[in-house]
Scaffold this motif. Structure first.
Motif, PDB file in Angstrom:
ATOM      1  N   MET A 151     -81.839 -35.828   8.696  1.00  0.00           N
ATOM      2  CA  MET A 151     -82.319 -36.072  10.150  1.00  0.00           C
ATOM      3  C   MET A 151     -82.848 -37.423  10.825  1.00  0.00           C
ATOM      4  N   ASN A 152     -82.093 -37.353  10.983  1.00  0.00           N
ATOM      5  CA  ASN A 152     -82.338 -38.580  12.458  1.00  0.00           C
ATOM      6  C   ASN A 152     -83.731 -38.667  12.869  1.00  0.00           C
ATOM      7  N   GLN A 153     -83.506 -37.043  13.649  1.00  0.00           N
ATOM      8  CA  GLN A 153     -85.152 -36.772  14.407  1.00  0.00           C
ATOM      9  C   GLN A 153     -85.575 -35.460  14.106  1.00  0.00           C
ATOM     10  N   VAL A 154     -86.918 -35.518  13.722  1.00  0.00           N
ATOM     11  CA  VAL A 154     -87.466 -34.084  13.283  1.00  0.00           C
ATOM     12  C   VAL A 154     -87.120 -32.880  13.912  1.00  0.00           C
ATOM     13  N   TYR A 155     -87.115 -31.859  13.229  1.00  0.00           N
ATOM     14  CA  TYR A 155     -86.867 -30.581  14.118  1.00  0.00           C
ATOM     15  C   TYR A 155     -87.613 -29.892  12.465  1.00  0.00           C
ATOM     16  N   GLU A 156     -88.378 -29.053  13.297  1.00  0.00           N
ATOM     17  CA  GLU A 156     -88.553 -27.463  12.936  1.00  0.00           C
ATOM     18  C   GLU A 156     -87.675 -26.627  12.159  1.00  0.00           C
ATOM     19  N   ALA A 157     -87.093 -26.803  10.834  1.00  0.00           N
ATOM     20  CA  ALA A 157     -86.117 -25.915  10.294  1.00  0.00           C
ATOM     21  C   ALA A 157     -86.343 -24.502   9.681  1.00  0.00           C
ATOM     22  N   GLN A 158     -87.570 -24.520   9.445  1.00  0.00           N
ATOM     23  CA  GLN A 158     -88.449 -22.645   9.185  1.00  0.00           C
ATOM     24  C   GLN A 158     -89.107 -22.527  10.103  1.00  0.00           C
ATOM     25  N   SER A 159     -89.051 -21.268   9.969  1.00  0.00           N
ATOM     26  CA  SER A 159     -90.252 -20.692  10.990  1.00  0.00           C
ATOM     27  C   SER A 159     -91.731 -20.685  10.630  1.00  0.00           C
ATOM     28  N   LEU A 160     -91.704 -20.682   9.755  1.00  0.00           N
ATOM     29  CA  LEU A 160     -92.916 -20.770   9.312  1.00  0.00           C
ATOM     30  C   LEU A 160     -94.092 -19.945   9.707  1.00  0.00           C
ATOM     31  N   SER A 161     -93.202 -18.388   9.991  1.00  0.00           N
ATOM     32  CA  SER A 161     -93.984 -17.620  10.329  1.00  0.00           C
ATOM     33  C   SER A 161     -94.524 -16.122   9.193  1.00  0.00           C
ATOM     34  N   MET A 162     -95.607 -15.714   9.347  1.00  0.00           N
ATOM     35  CA  MET A 162     -96.482 -14.495   8.173  1.00  0.00           C
ATOM     36  C   MET A 162     -95.593 -14.258   7.307  1.00  0.00           C
ATOM     37  N   LYS A 163     -94.266 -13.308   7.768  1.00  0.00           N
ATOM     38  CA  LYS A 163     -92.821 -13.076   7.029  1.00  0.00           C
ATOM     39  C   LYS A 163     -92.071 -14.115   5.997  1.00  0.00           C
ATOM     40  N   TRP A 164     -92.250 -15.151   6.695  1.00  0.00           N
ATOM     41  CA  TRP A 164     -91.841 -16.539   5.997  1.00  0.00           C
ATOM     42  C   TRP A 164     -92.327 -16.861   4.743  1.00  0.00           C
ATOM     43  N   CYS A 165     -93.914 -16.499   4.973  1.00  0.00           N
ATOM     44  CA  CYS A 165     -94.540 -17.676   3.904  1.00  0.00           C
ATOM     45  C   CYS A 165     -95.441 -16.448   2.863  1.00  0.00           C
ATOM     46  N   LEU A 166     -94.698 -14.904   3.277  1.00  0.00           N
ATOM     47  CA  LEU A 166     -94.814 -13.841   1.896  1.00  0.00           C
ATOM     48  C   LEU A 166     -93.750 -13.708   1.308  1.00  0.00           C
ATOM     49  N   ASP A 167     -92.788 -14.023   1.735  1.00  0.00           N
ATOM     50  CA  ASP A 167     -91.522 -13.808   1.213  1.00  0.00           C
ATOM     51  C   ASP A 167     -91.377 -14.961  -0.249  1.00  0.00           C
ATOM     52  N   CYS A 168     -92.719 -15.977  -0.019  1.00  0.00           N
ATOM     53  CA  CYS A 168     -92.493 -16.665  -1.291  1.00  0.00           C
ATOM     54  C   CYS A 168     -93.524 -17.027  -1.859  1.00  0.00           C
ATOM     55  N   HIS A 169     -94.782 -15.923  -1.019  1.00  0.00           N
ATOM     56  CA  HIS A 169     -96.006 -16.078  -2.412  1.00  0.00           C
ATOM     57  C   HIS A 169     -95.452 -14.604  -3.242  1.00  0.00           C
ATOM     58  N   ARG A 170     -95.017 -13.316  -2.185  1.00  0.00           N
ATOM     59  CA  ARG A 170     -94.401 -12.950  -3.616  1.00  0.00           C
ATOM     60  C   ARG A 170     -93.198 -13.116  -4.531  1.00  0.00           C
ATOM     61  N   SER A 171     -92.609 -13.946  -4.627  1.00  0.00           N
ATOM     62  CA  SER A 171     -91.658 -14.513  -5.080  1.00  0.00           C
ATOM     63  C   SER A 171     -91.575 -15.912  -5.334  1.00  0.00           C
ATOM     64  N   PRO A 172     -92.685 -16.488  -5.835  1.00  0.00           N
ATOM     65  CA  PRO A 172     -92.629 -17.963  -5.744  1.00  0.00           C
ATOM     66  C   PRO A 172     -92.069 -18.041  -6.693  1.00  0.00           C
ATOM     67  N   GLU A 173     -91.699 -17.123  -7.692  1.00  0.00           N
ATOM     68  CA  GLU A 173     -90.768 -18.118  -9.092  1.00  0.00           C
ATOM     69  C   GLU A 173     -88.846 -18.654  -8.523  1.00  0.00           C
ATOM     70  N   ASN A 174     -88.627 -18.429  -6.867  1.00  0.00           N
ATOM     71  CA  ASN A 174     -87.320 -18.397  -6.443  1.00  0.00           C
ATOM     72  C   ASN A 174     -87.401 -19.954  -5.365  1.00  0.00           C
ATOM     73  N   PHE A 175     -88.913 -20.178  -5.170  1.00  0.00           N
ATOM     74  CA  PHE A 175     -89.254 -21.837  -5.306  1.00  0.00           C
ATOM     75  C   PHE A 175     -89.424 -22.309  -6.055  1.00  0.00           C
ATOM     76  N   LEU A 176     -90.165 -22.801  -7.242  1.00  0.00           N
ATOM     77  CA  LEU A 176     -90.745 -23.587  -7.592  1.00  0.00           C
ATOM     78  C   LEU A 176     -90.053 -24.226  -8.122  1.00  0.00           C
ATOM     79  N   ARG A 177     -90.232 -25.918  -8.314  1.00  0.00           N
ATOM     80  CA  ARG A 177     -89.707 -27.182  -8.957  1.00  0.00           C
ATOM     81  C   ARG A 177     -90.517 -27.367  -9.777  1.00  0.00           C
ATOM     82  N   PRO A 178     -89.411 -28.440 -10.389  1.00  0.00           N
ATOM     83  CA  PRO A 178     -90.491 -29.373 -11.951  1.00  0.00           C
ATOM     84  C   PRO A 178     -91.244 -30.624 -10.756  1.00  0.00           C
ATOM     85  N   PRO A 179     -92.756 -31.183 -11.332  1.00  0.00           N
ATOM     86  CA  PRO A 179     -93.588 -31.585 -10.627  1.00  0.00           C
ATOM     87  C   PRO A 179     -92.936 -33.258  -9.946  1.00  0.00           C
ATOM     88  N   SER A 180     -91.675 -33.606 -11.518  1.00  0.00           N
ATOM     89  CA  SER A 180     -91.459 -35.031 -10.712  1.00  0.00           C
ATOM     90  C   SER A 180     -90.242 -34.586  -9.675  1.00  0.00           C
TER      91      SER A 180
END
Length: 219
Positions: A151-180
């Motif tokens: 991004m040359n100029q930062v914008y909000e890419a995700q809604s950060l809504s409750m549903k969006w957060c819960l999608d990750c909380h319900r299936s965190p394995e779809n988003f976790l990556r190595p700490p490195s």
């Protein structure tokens, strides 16, 4: 005795109900979509006092997110860069020291007043979110902020809504990556299957069990 109201008036309530439904459905659907964070927040791209390009600093120059956002691993809230951070590279005798675009940085350094950055990613005050908890357990900057390194100029890419957060909380394995790789914006799993296998392993090893009820975030 004749009827006080004509026979056709018996249909008036039903006709009114049909009219209300026909008129109310589009209004309801419009509010359902146009008043959601996905519509009102995604793409929000305010002008900043200093035209800072992440595409230049991160993608081209290879700067780490933590150089400017130095509290992301230890604090509940990520920090915006202070003037000293900018002056480290753009102070007197350094890179673009006299550029008109950096006038707000020089003014801030001179007066001691902070640069008035415009906050983009903002959660409601009633929503609890701990930044350090997420990045220390394999949630990448990319997951919440998108390809910010491009991004040359930062914008909000995700809604950060409750549903969006819960999608990750319900299936965190779809988003976790190595700490490195949390701060590596160019890293991606080879496939969805690899992501799920790796994510399930991290979920078990780190005992990740994010809340999926209201009390987890609304405290």
């Amino acid at each position: 005795m004749s009827n006080f109201f004509p026979r056709w008036s018996n249909w008036v309530p039903l006709q009114l109900l049909v009219c209300v439904l026909l008129a109310g459905a589009p209004v309801t659907l419009g509010i359902w979509y146009y008043f959601t964070p996905k519509y009102t927040r995604v793409g929000y791209q305010p002008d900043q006092p200093v035209p800072f390009s992440h595409a230049l600093h991160v993608k081209q120059l290879g700067m780490d997110c933590r150089y400017c956002h130095s509290f992301v691993e230890v604090a509940g809230h990520s920090n915006l860069p202070n003037t000293q951070t900018c002056i480290n590279c753009h102070g007197e005798g350094k890179i673009l020291a006299n550029s008109p675009r950096l006038a707000p940085v020089r003014e801030s350094w001179k007066t001691g007043q902070p640069i008035p950055w415009v906050q983009i990613h903002r959660l409601p005050d009633y929503a609890y979110f701990n930044h350090a908890v997420h990045v220390n357990r394999g949630v990448s900057c990319y997951s919440c902020h998108g390809a910010i390194n491009e991004m040359n100029q930062v914008y909000e890419a995700q809604s950060l809504s409750m549903k969006w957060c819960l999608d990750c909380h319900r299936s965190p394995e779809n988003f976790l990556r190595p700490p490195s790789e949390v701060f590596n914006m160019n890293w991606h799993p080879a496939s969805d299957a690899e992501q799920r296998e790796m994510g399930l392993k991290f979920k078990a090893d780190w005992k990740i069990n994010p809340p999926v009820n209201c009390g987890g975030c609304h405290r």
